[in-house]
Design a protein around this motif. Structure first.
Motif, mmCIF file in Angstrom:
data_model
loop_
_atom_site.group_PDB
_atom_site.id
_atom_site.type_symbol
_atom_site.label_atom_id
_atom_site.label_comp_id
_atom_site.label_asym_id
_atom_site.label_seq_id
_atom_site.Cartn_x
_atom_site.Cartn_y
_atom_site.Cartn_z
ATOM 1 N N ILE A 1 0.637 -1.197 -0.094
ATOM 2 C CA ILE A 1 -0.217 0.008 0.051
ATOM 3 C C ILE A 1 0.971 1.177 0.013
ATOM 4 C CG2 ILE A 1 -1.801 1.336 1.462
ATOM 5 C CD1 ILE A 1 -2.765 -1.320 2.410
ATOM 6 N N GLY A 2 0.376 2.342 -0.708
ATOM 7 C CA GLY A 2 1.391 3.576 -0.664
ATOM 8 C C GLY A 2 0.783 4.433 -1.809
ATOM 9 N N ASN A 3 1.322 5.575 -1.697
ATOM 10 C CA ASN A 3 1.060 6.698 -2.688
ATOM 11 C C ASN A 3 1.773 6.416 -4.099
ATOM 12 O OD1 ASN A 3 1.399 7.906 0.163
ATOM 13 N ND2 ASN A 3 -0.318 9.160 -0.974
ATOM 14 N N GLY B 1 7.525 4.306 -4.870
ATOM 15 C CA GLY B 1 8.374 2.992 -4.961
ATOM 16 C C GLY B 1 7.643 1.703 -4.739
ATOM 17 N N LYS B 2 6.393 1.784 -4.360
ATOM 18 C CA LYS B 2 5.705 0.686 -4.197
ATOM 19 C C LYS B 2 5.804 -0.748 -5.077
ATOM 20 C CE LYS B 2 1.461 1.120 -4.736
ATOM 21 N NZ LYS B 2 1.168 0.417 -5.874
ATOM 22 N N PHE C 1 0.618 -5.915 5.773
ATOM 23 C CA PHE C 1 0.621 -4.662 4.985
ATOM 24 C C PHE C 1 1.675 -4.008 5.082
ATOM 25 C CE2 PHE C 1 -3.823 -5.277 6.757
ATOM 26 C CZ PHE C 1 -4.676 -5.395 5.493
ATOM 27 N N LEU C 2 2.184 -3.676 3.845
ATOM 28 C CA LEU C 2 3.592 -2.996 3.958
ATOM 29 C C LEU C 2 3.220 -1.562 3.366
ATOM 30 C CD1 LEU C 2 5.771 -5.611 1.962
ATOM 31 C CD2 LEU C 2 5.717 -5.125 4.319
ATOM 32 N N LEU C 3 3.404 -0.831 4.258
ATOM 33 C CA LEU C 3 3.009 0.706 3.774
ATOM 34 C C LEU C 3 4.402 1.313 3.278
ATOM 35 C CD1 LEU C 3 1.359 3.393 3.538
ATOM 36 C CD2 LEU C 3 1.991 3.381 6.238
ATOM 37 N N LEU D 1 7.378 0.427 5.207
ATOM 38 C CA LEU D 1 8.765 0.132 4.385
ATOM 39 C C LEU D 1 9.195 1.469 3.691
ATOM 40 C CD1 LEU D 1 10.425 -2.043 3.071
ATOM 41 C CD2 LEU D 1 8.714 -2.493 1.463
ATOM 42 N N PHE D 2 10.334 1.924 4.036
ATOM 43 C CA PHE D 2 10.876 3.125 3.457
ATOM 44 C C PHE D 2 11.629 2.821 2.182
ATOM 45 C CE2 PHE D 2 10.410 4.755 7.812
ATOM 46 C CZ PHE D 2 9.799 5.817 7.620
#
Length: 254
Positions: free
Chosen positions: A30-32, A36-37, A129-131, A165-166
């Motif tokens: 999940i991410g914007n 880099g998702k 979930f990996l944000l 997750l950065f």
């Protein structure tokens, strides 16, 4: 073997781990848009050296238009495998890549529809979930993505099942702890997600430890939740609560 399916047209992999649920580790990205998702999904799955399952290019709008599913073999260090009976059985990692939350031409209803598909693709539900976030300032865009996770999946999803997750760890000028210490918002988010975070350098495919280290952190999430996953029942409970709240507000207005 590495495989990819579309949430819109691909079959639902309901048989994944059905005989032995402990064989498959299931993750939802999940991410914007532009954070880099998809590249992170490729890093997780690409360790098998079989190619890249998710399209990842620079674009102002989401390249991932529907939920996509990729699978690969389970990659972990031998000592990690021997430390858990559940881990020793792992044979496969399943990753679902969702459309970016920050894409302006997607309505909230469309995104929620893809969220429902992501739950179907990971049935009976994801282990984590990996944000996916960028190593930059905490923007309103990030806040919206976090709020949407809480709205769609419930606060419990953040508290018990989310790892921050950065991506783009190559942009990190120093230690991740130094970066986090400079932002109350990021520290608050990490706390909200049970203190769980990881850093990826998606450009450095030679770092063969970053994926096993992430999977070990995800396995700790699984252990924390008693070996279970975020289930469709939890999701339906959140949906029911939202409908009840909406009905209550409608009645109070009338």
């Amino acid at each position: 073997m590495l495989n990819m399916e579309s949430g819109a047209t691909g079959p639902c992999p309901t048989d994944m781990g059905e005989n032995d649920p402990e064989e498959v580790l299931k993750l939802i990205l999940i991410g914007n848009t532009g954070f880099g998702k998809s590249a992170s999904g490729n890093t997780i799955l690409g360790q098998a050296g079989q190619g890249w399952p998710f399209v990842s290019i620079c674009s102002p709008s989401s390249v991932t238009q529907v939920c996509q599913l990729g699978t690969s073999g389970y990659h972990a260090e031998e000592e990690a495998k021997s430390s858990s009976s559940r881990r020793s059985k792992r044979k496969k990692v399943v990753v679902v890549d969702m459309p970016g939350f920050g894409d302006t031409h997607w309505t909230q209803e469309q995104i929620i529809m893809e969220v429902s598909k992501s739950m179907t693709l990971t049935a009976p539900g994801p282990h984590a979930f990996l944000l996916v976030l960028k190593l930059e300032r905490y923007t309103e865009e990030v806040k919206r993505a976090v709020d949407m996770i809480a709205e769609v999946f419930g606060e419990v999803a953040l508290r018990n099942y989310t790892v921050v997750l950065f991506a783009r760890g190559d942009d990190l000028g120093g230690l991740i702890e130094e970066f986090l210490s400079s932002s109350d918002d990021f520290r608050g988010l990490i706390h909200r997600c049970g203190g769980r975070y990881h850093v990826f350098n998606n450009k450095d495919q030679g770092d063969r430890q970053q994926v096993p280290e992430l999977l070990k952190k995800v396995e700790k999430v699984v252990d924390f939740n008693g070996g279970g996953c975020y289930t469709n029942a939890m999701y339906q409970e959140v949906e029911a609560a939202k409908k009840e709240e909406k009905l209550s507000k409608s009645c109070s207005i009338n």
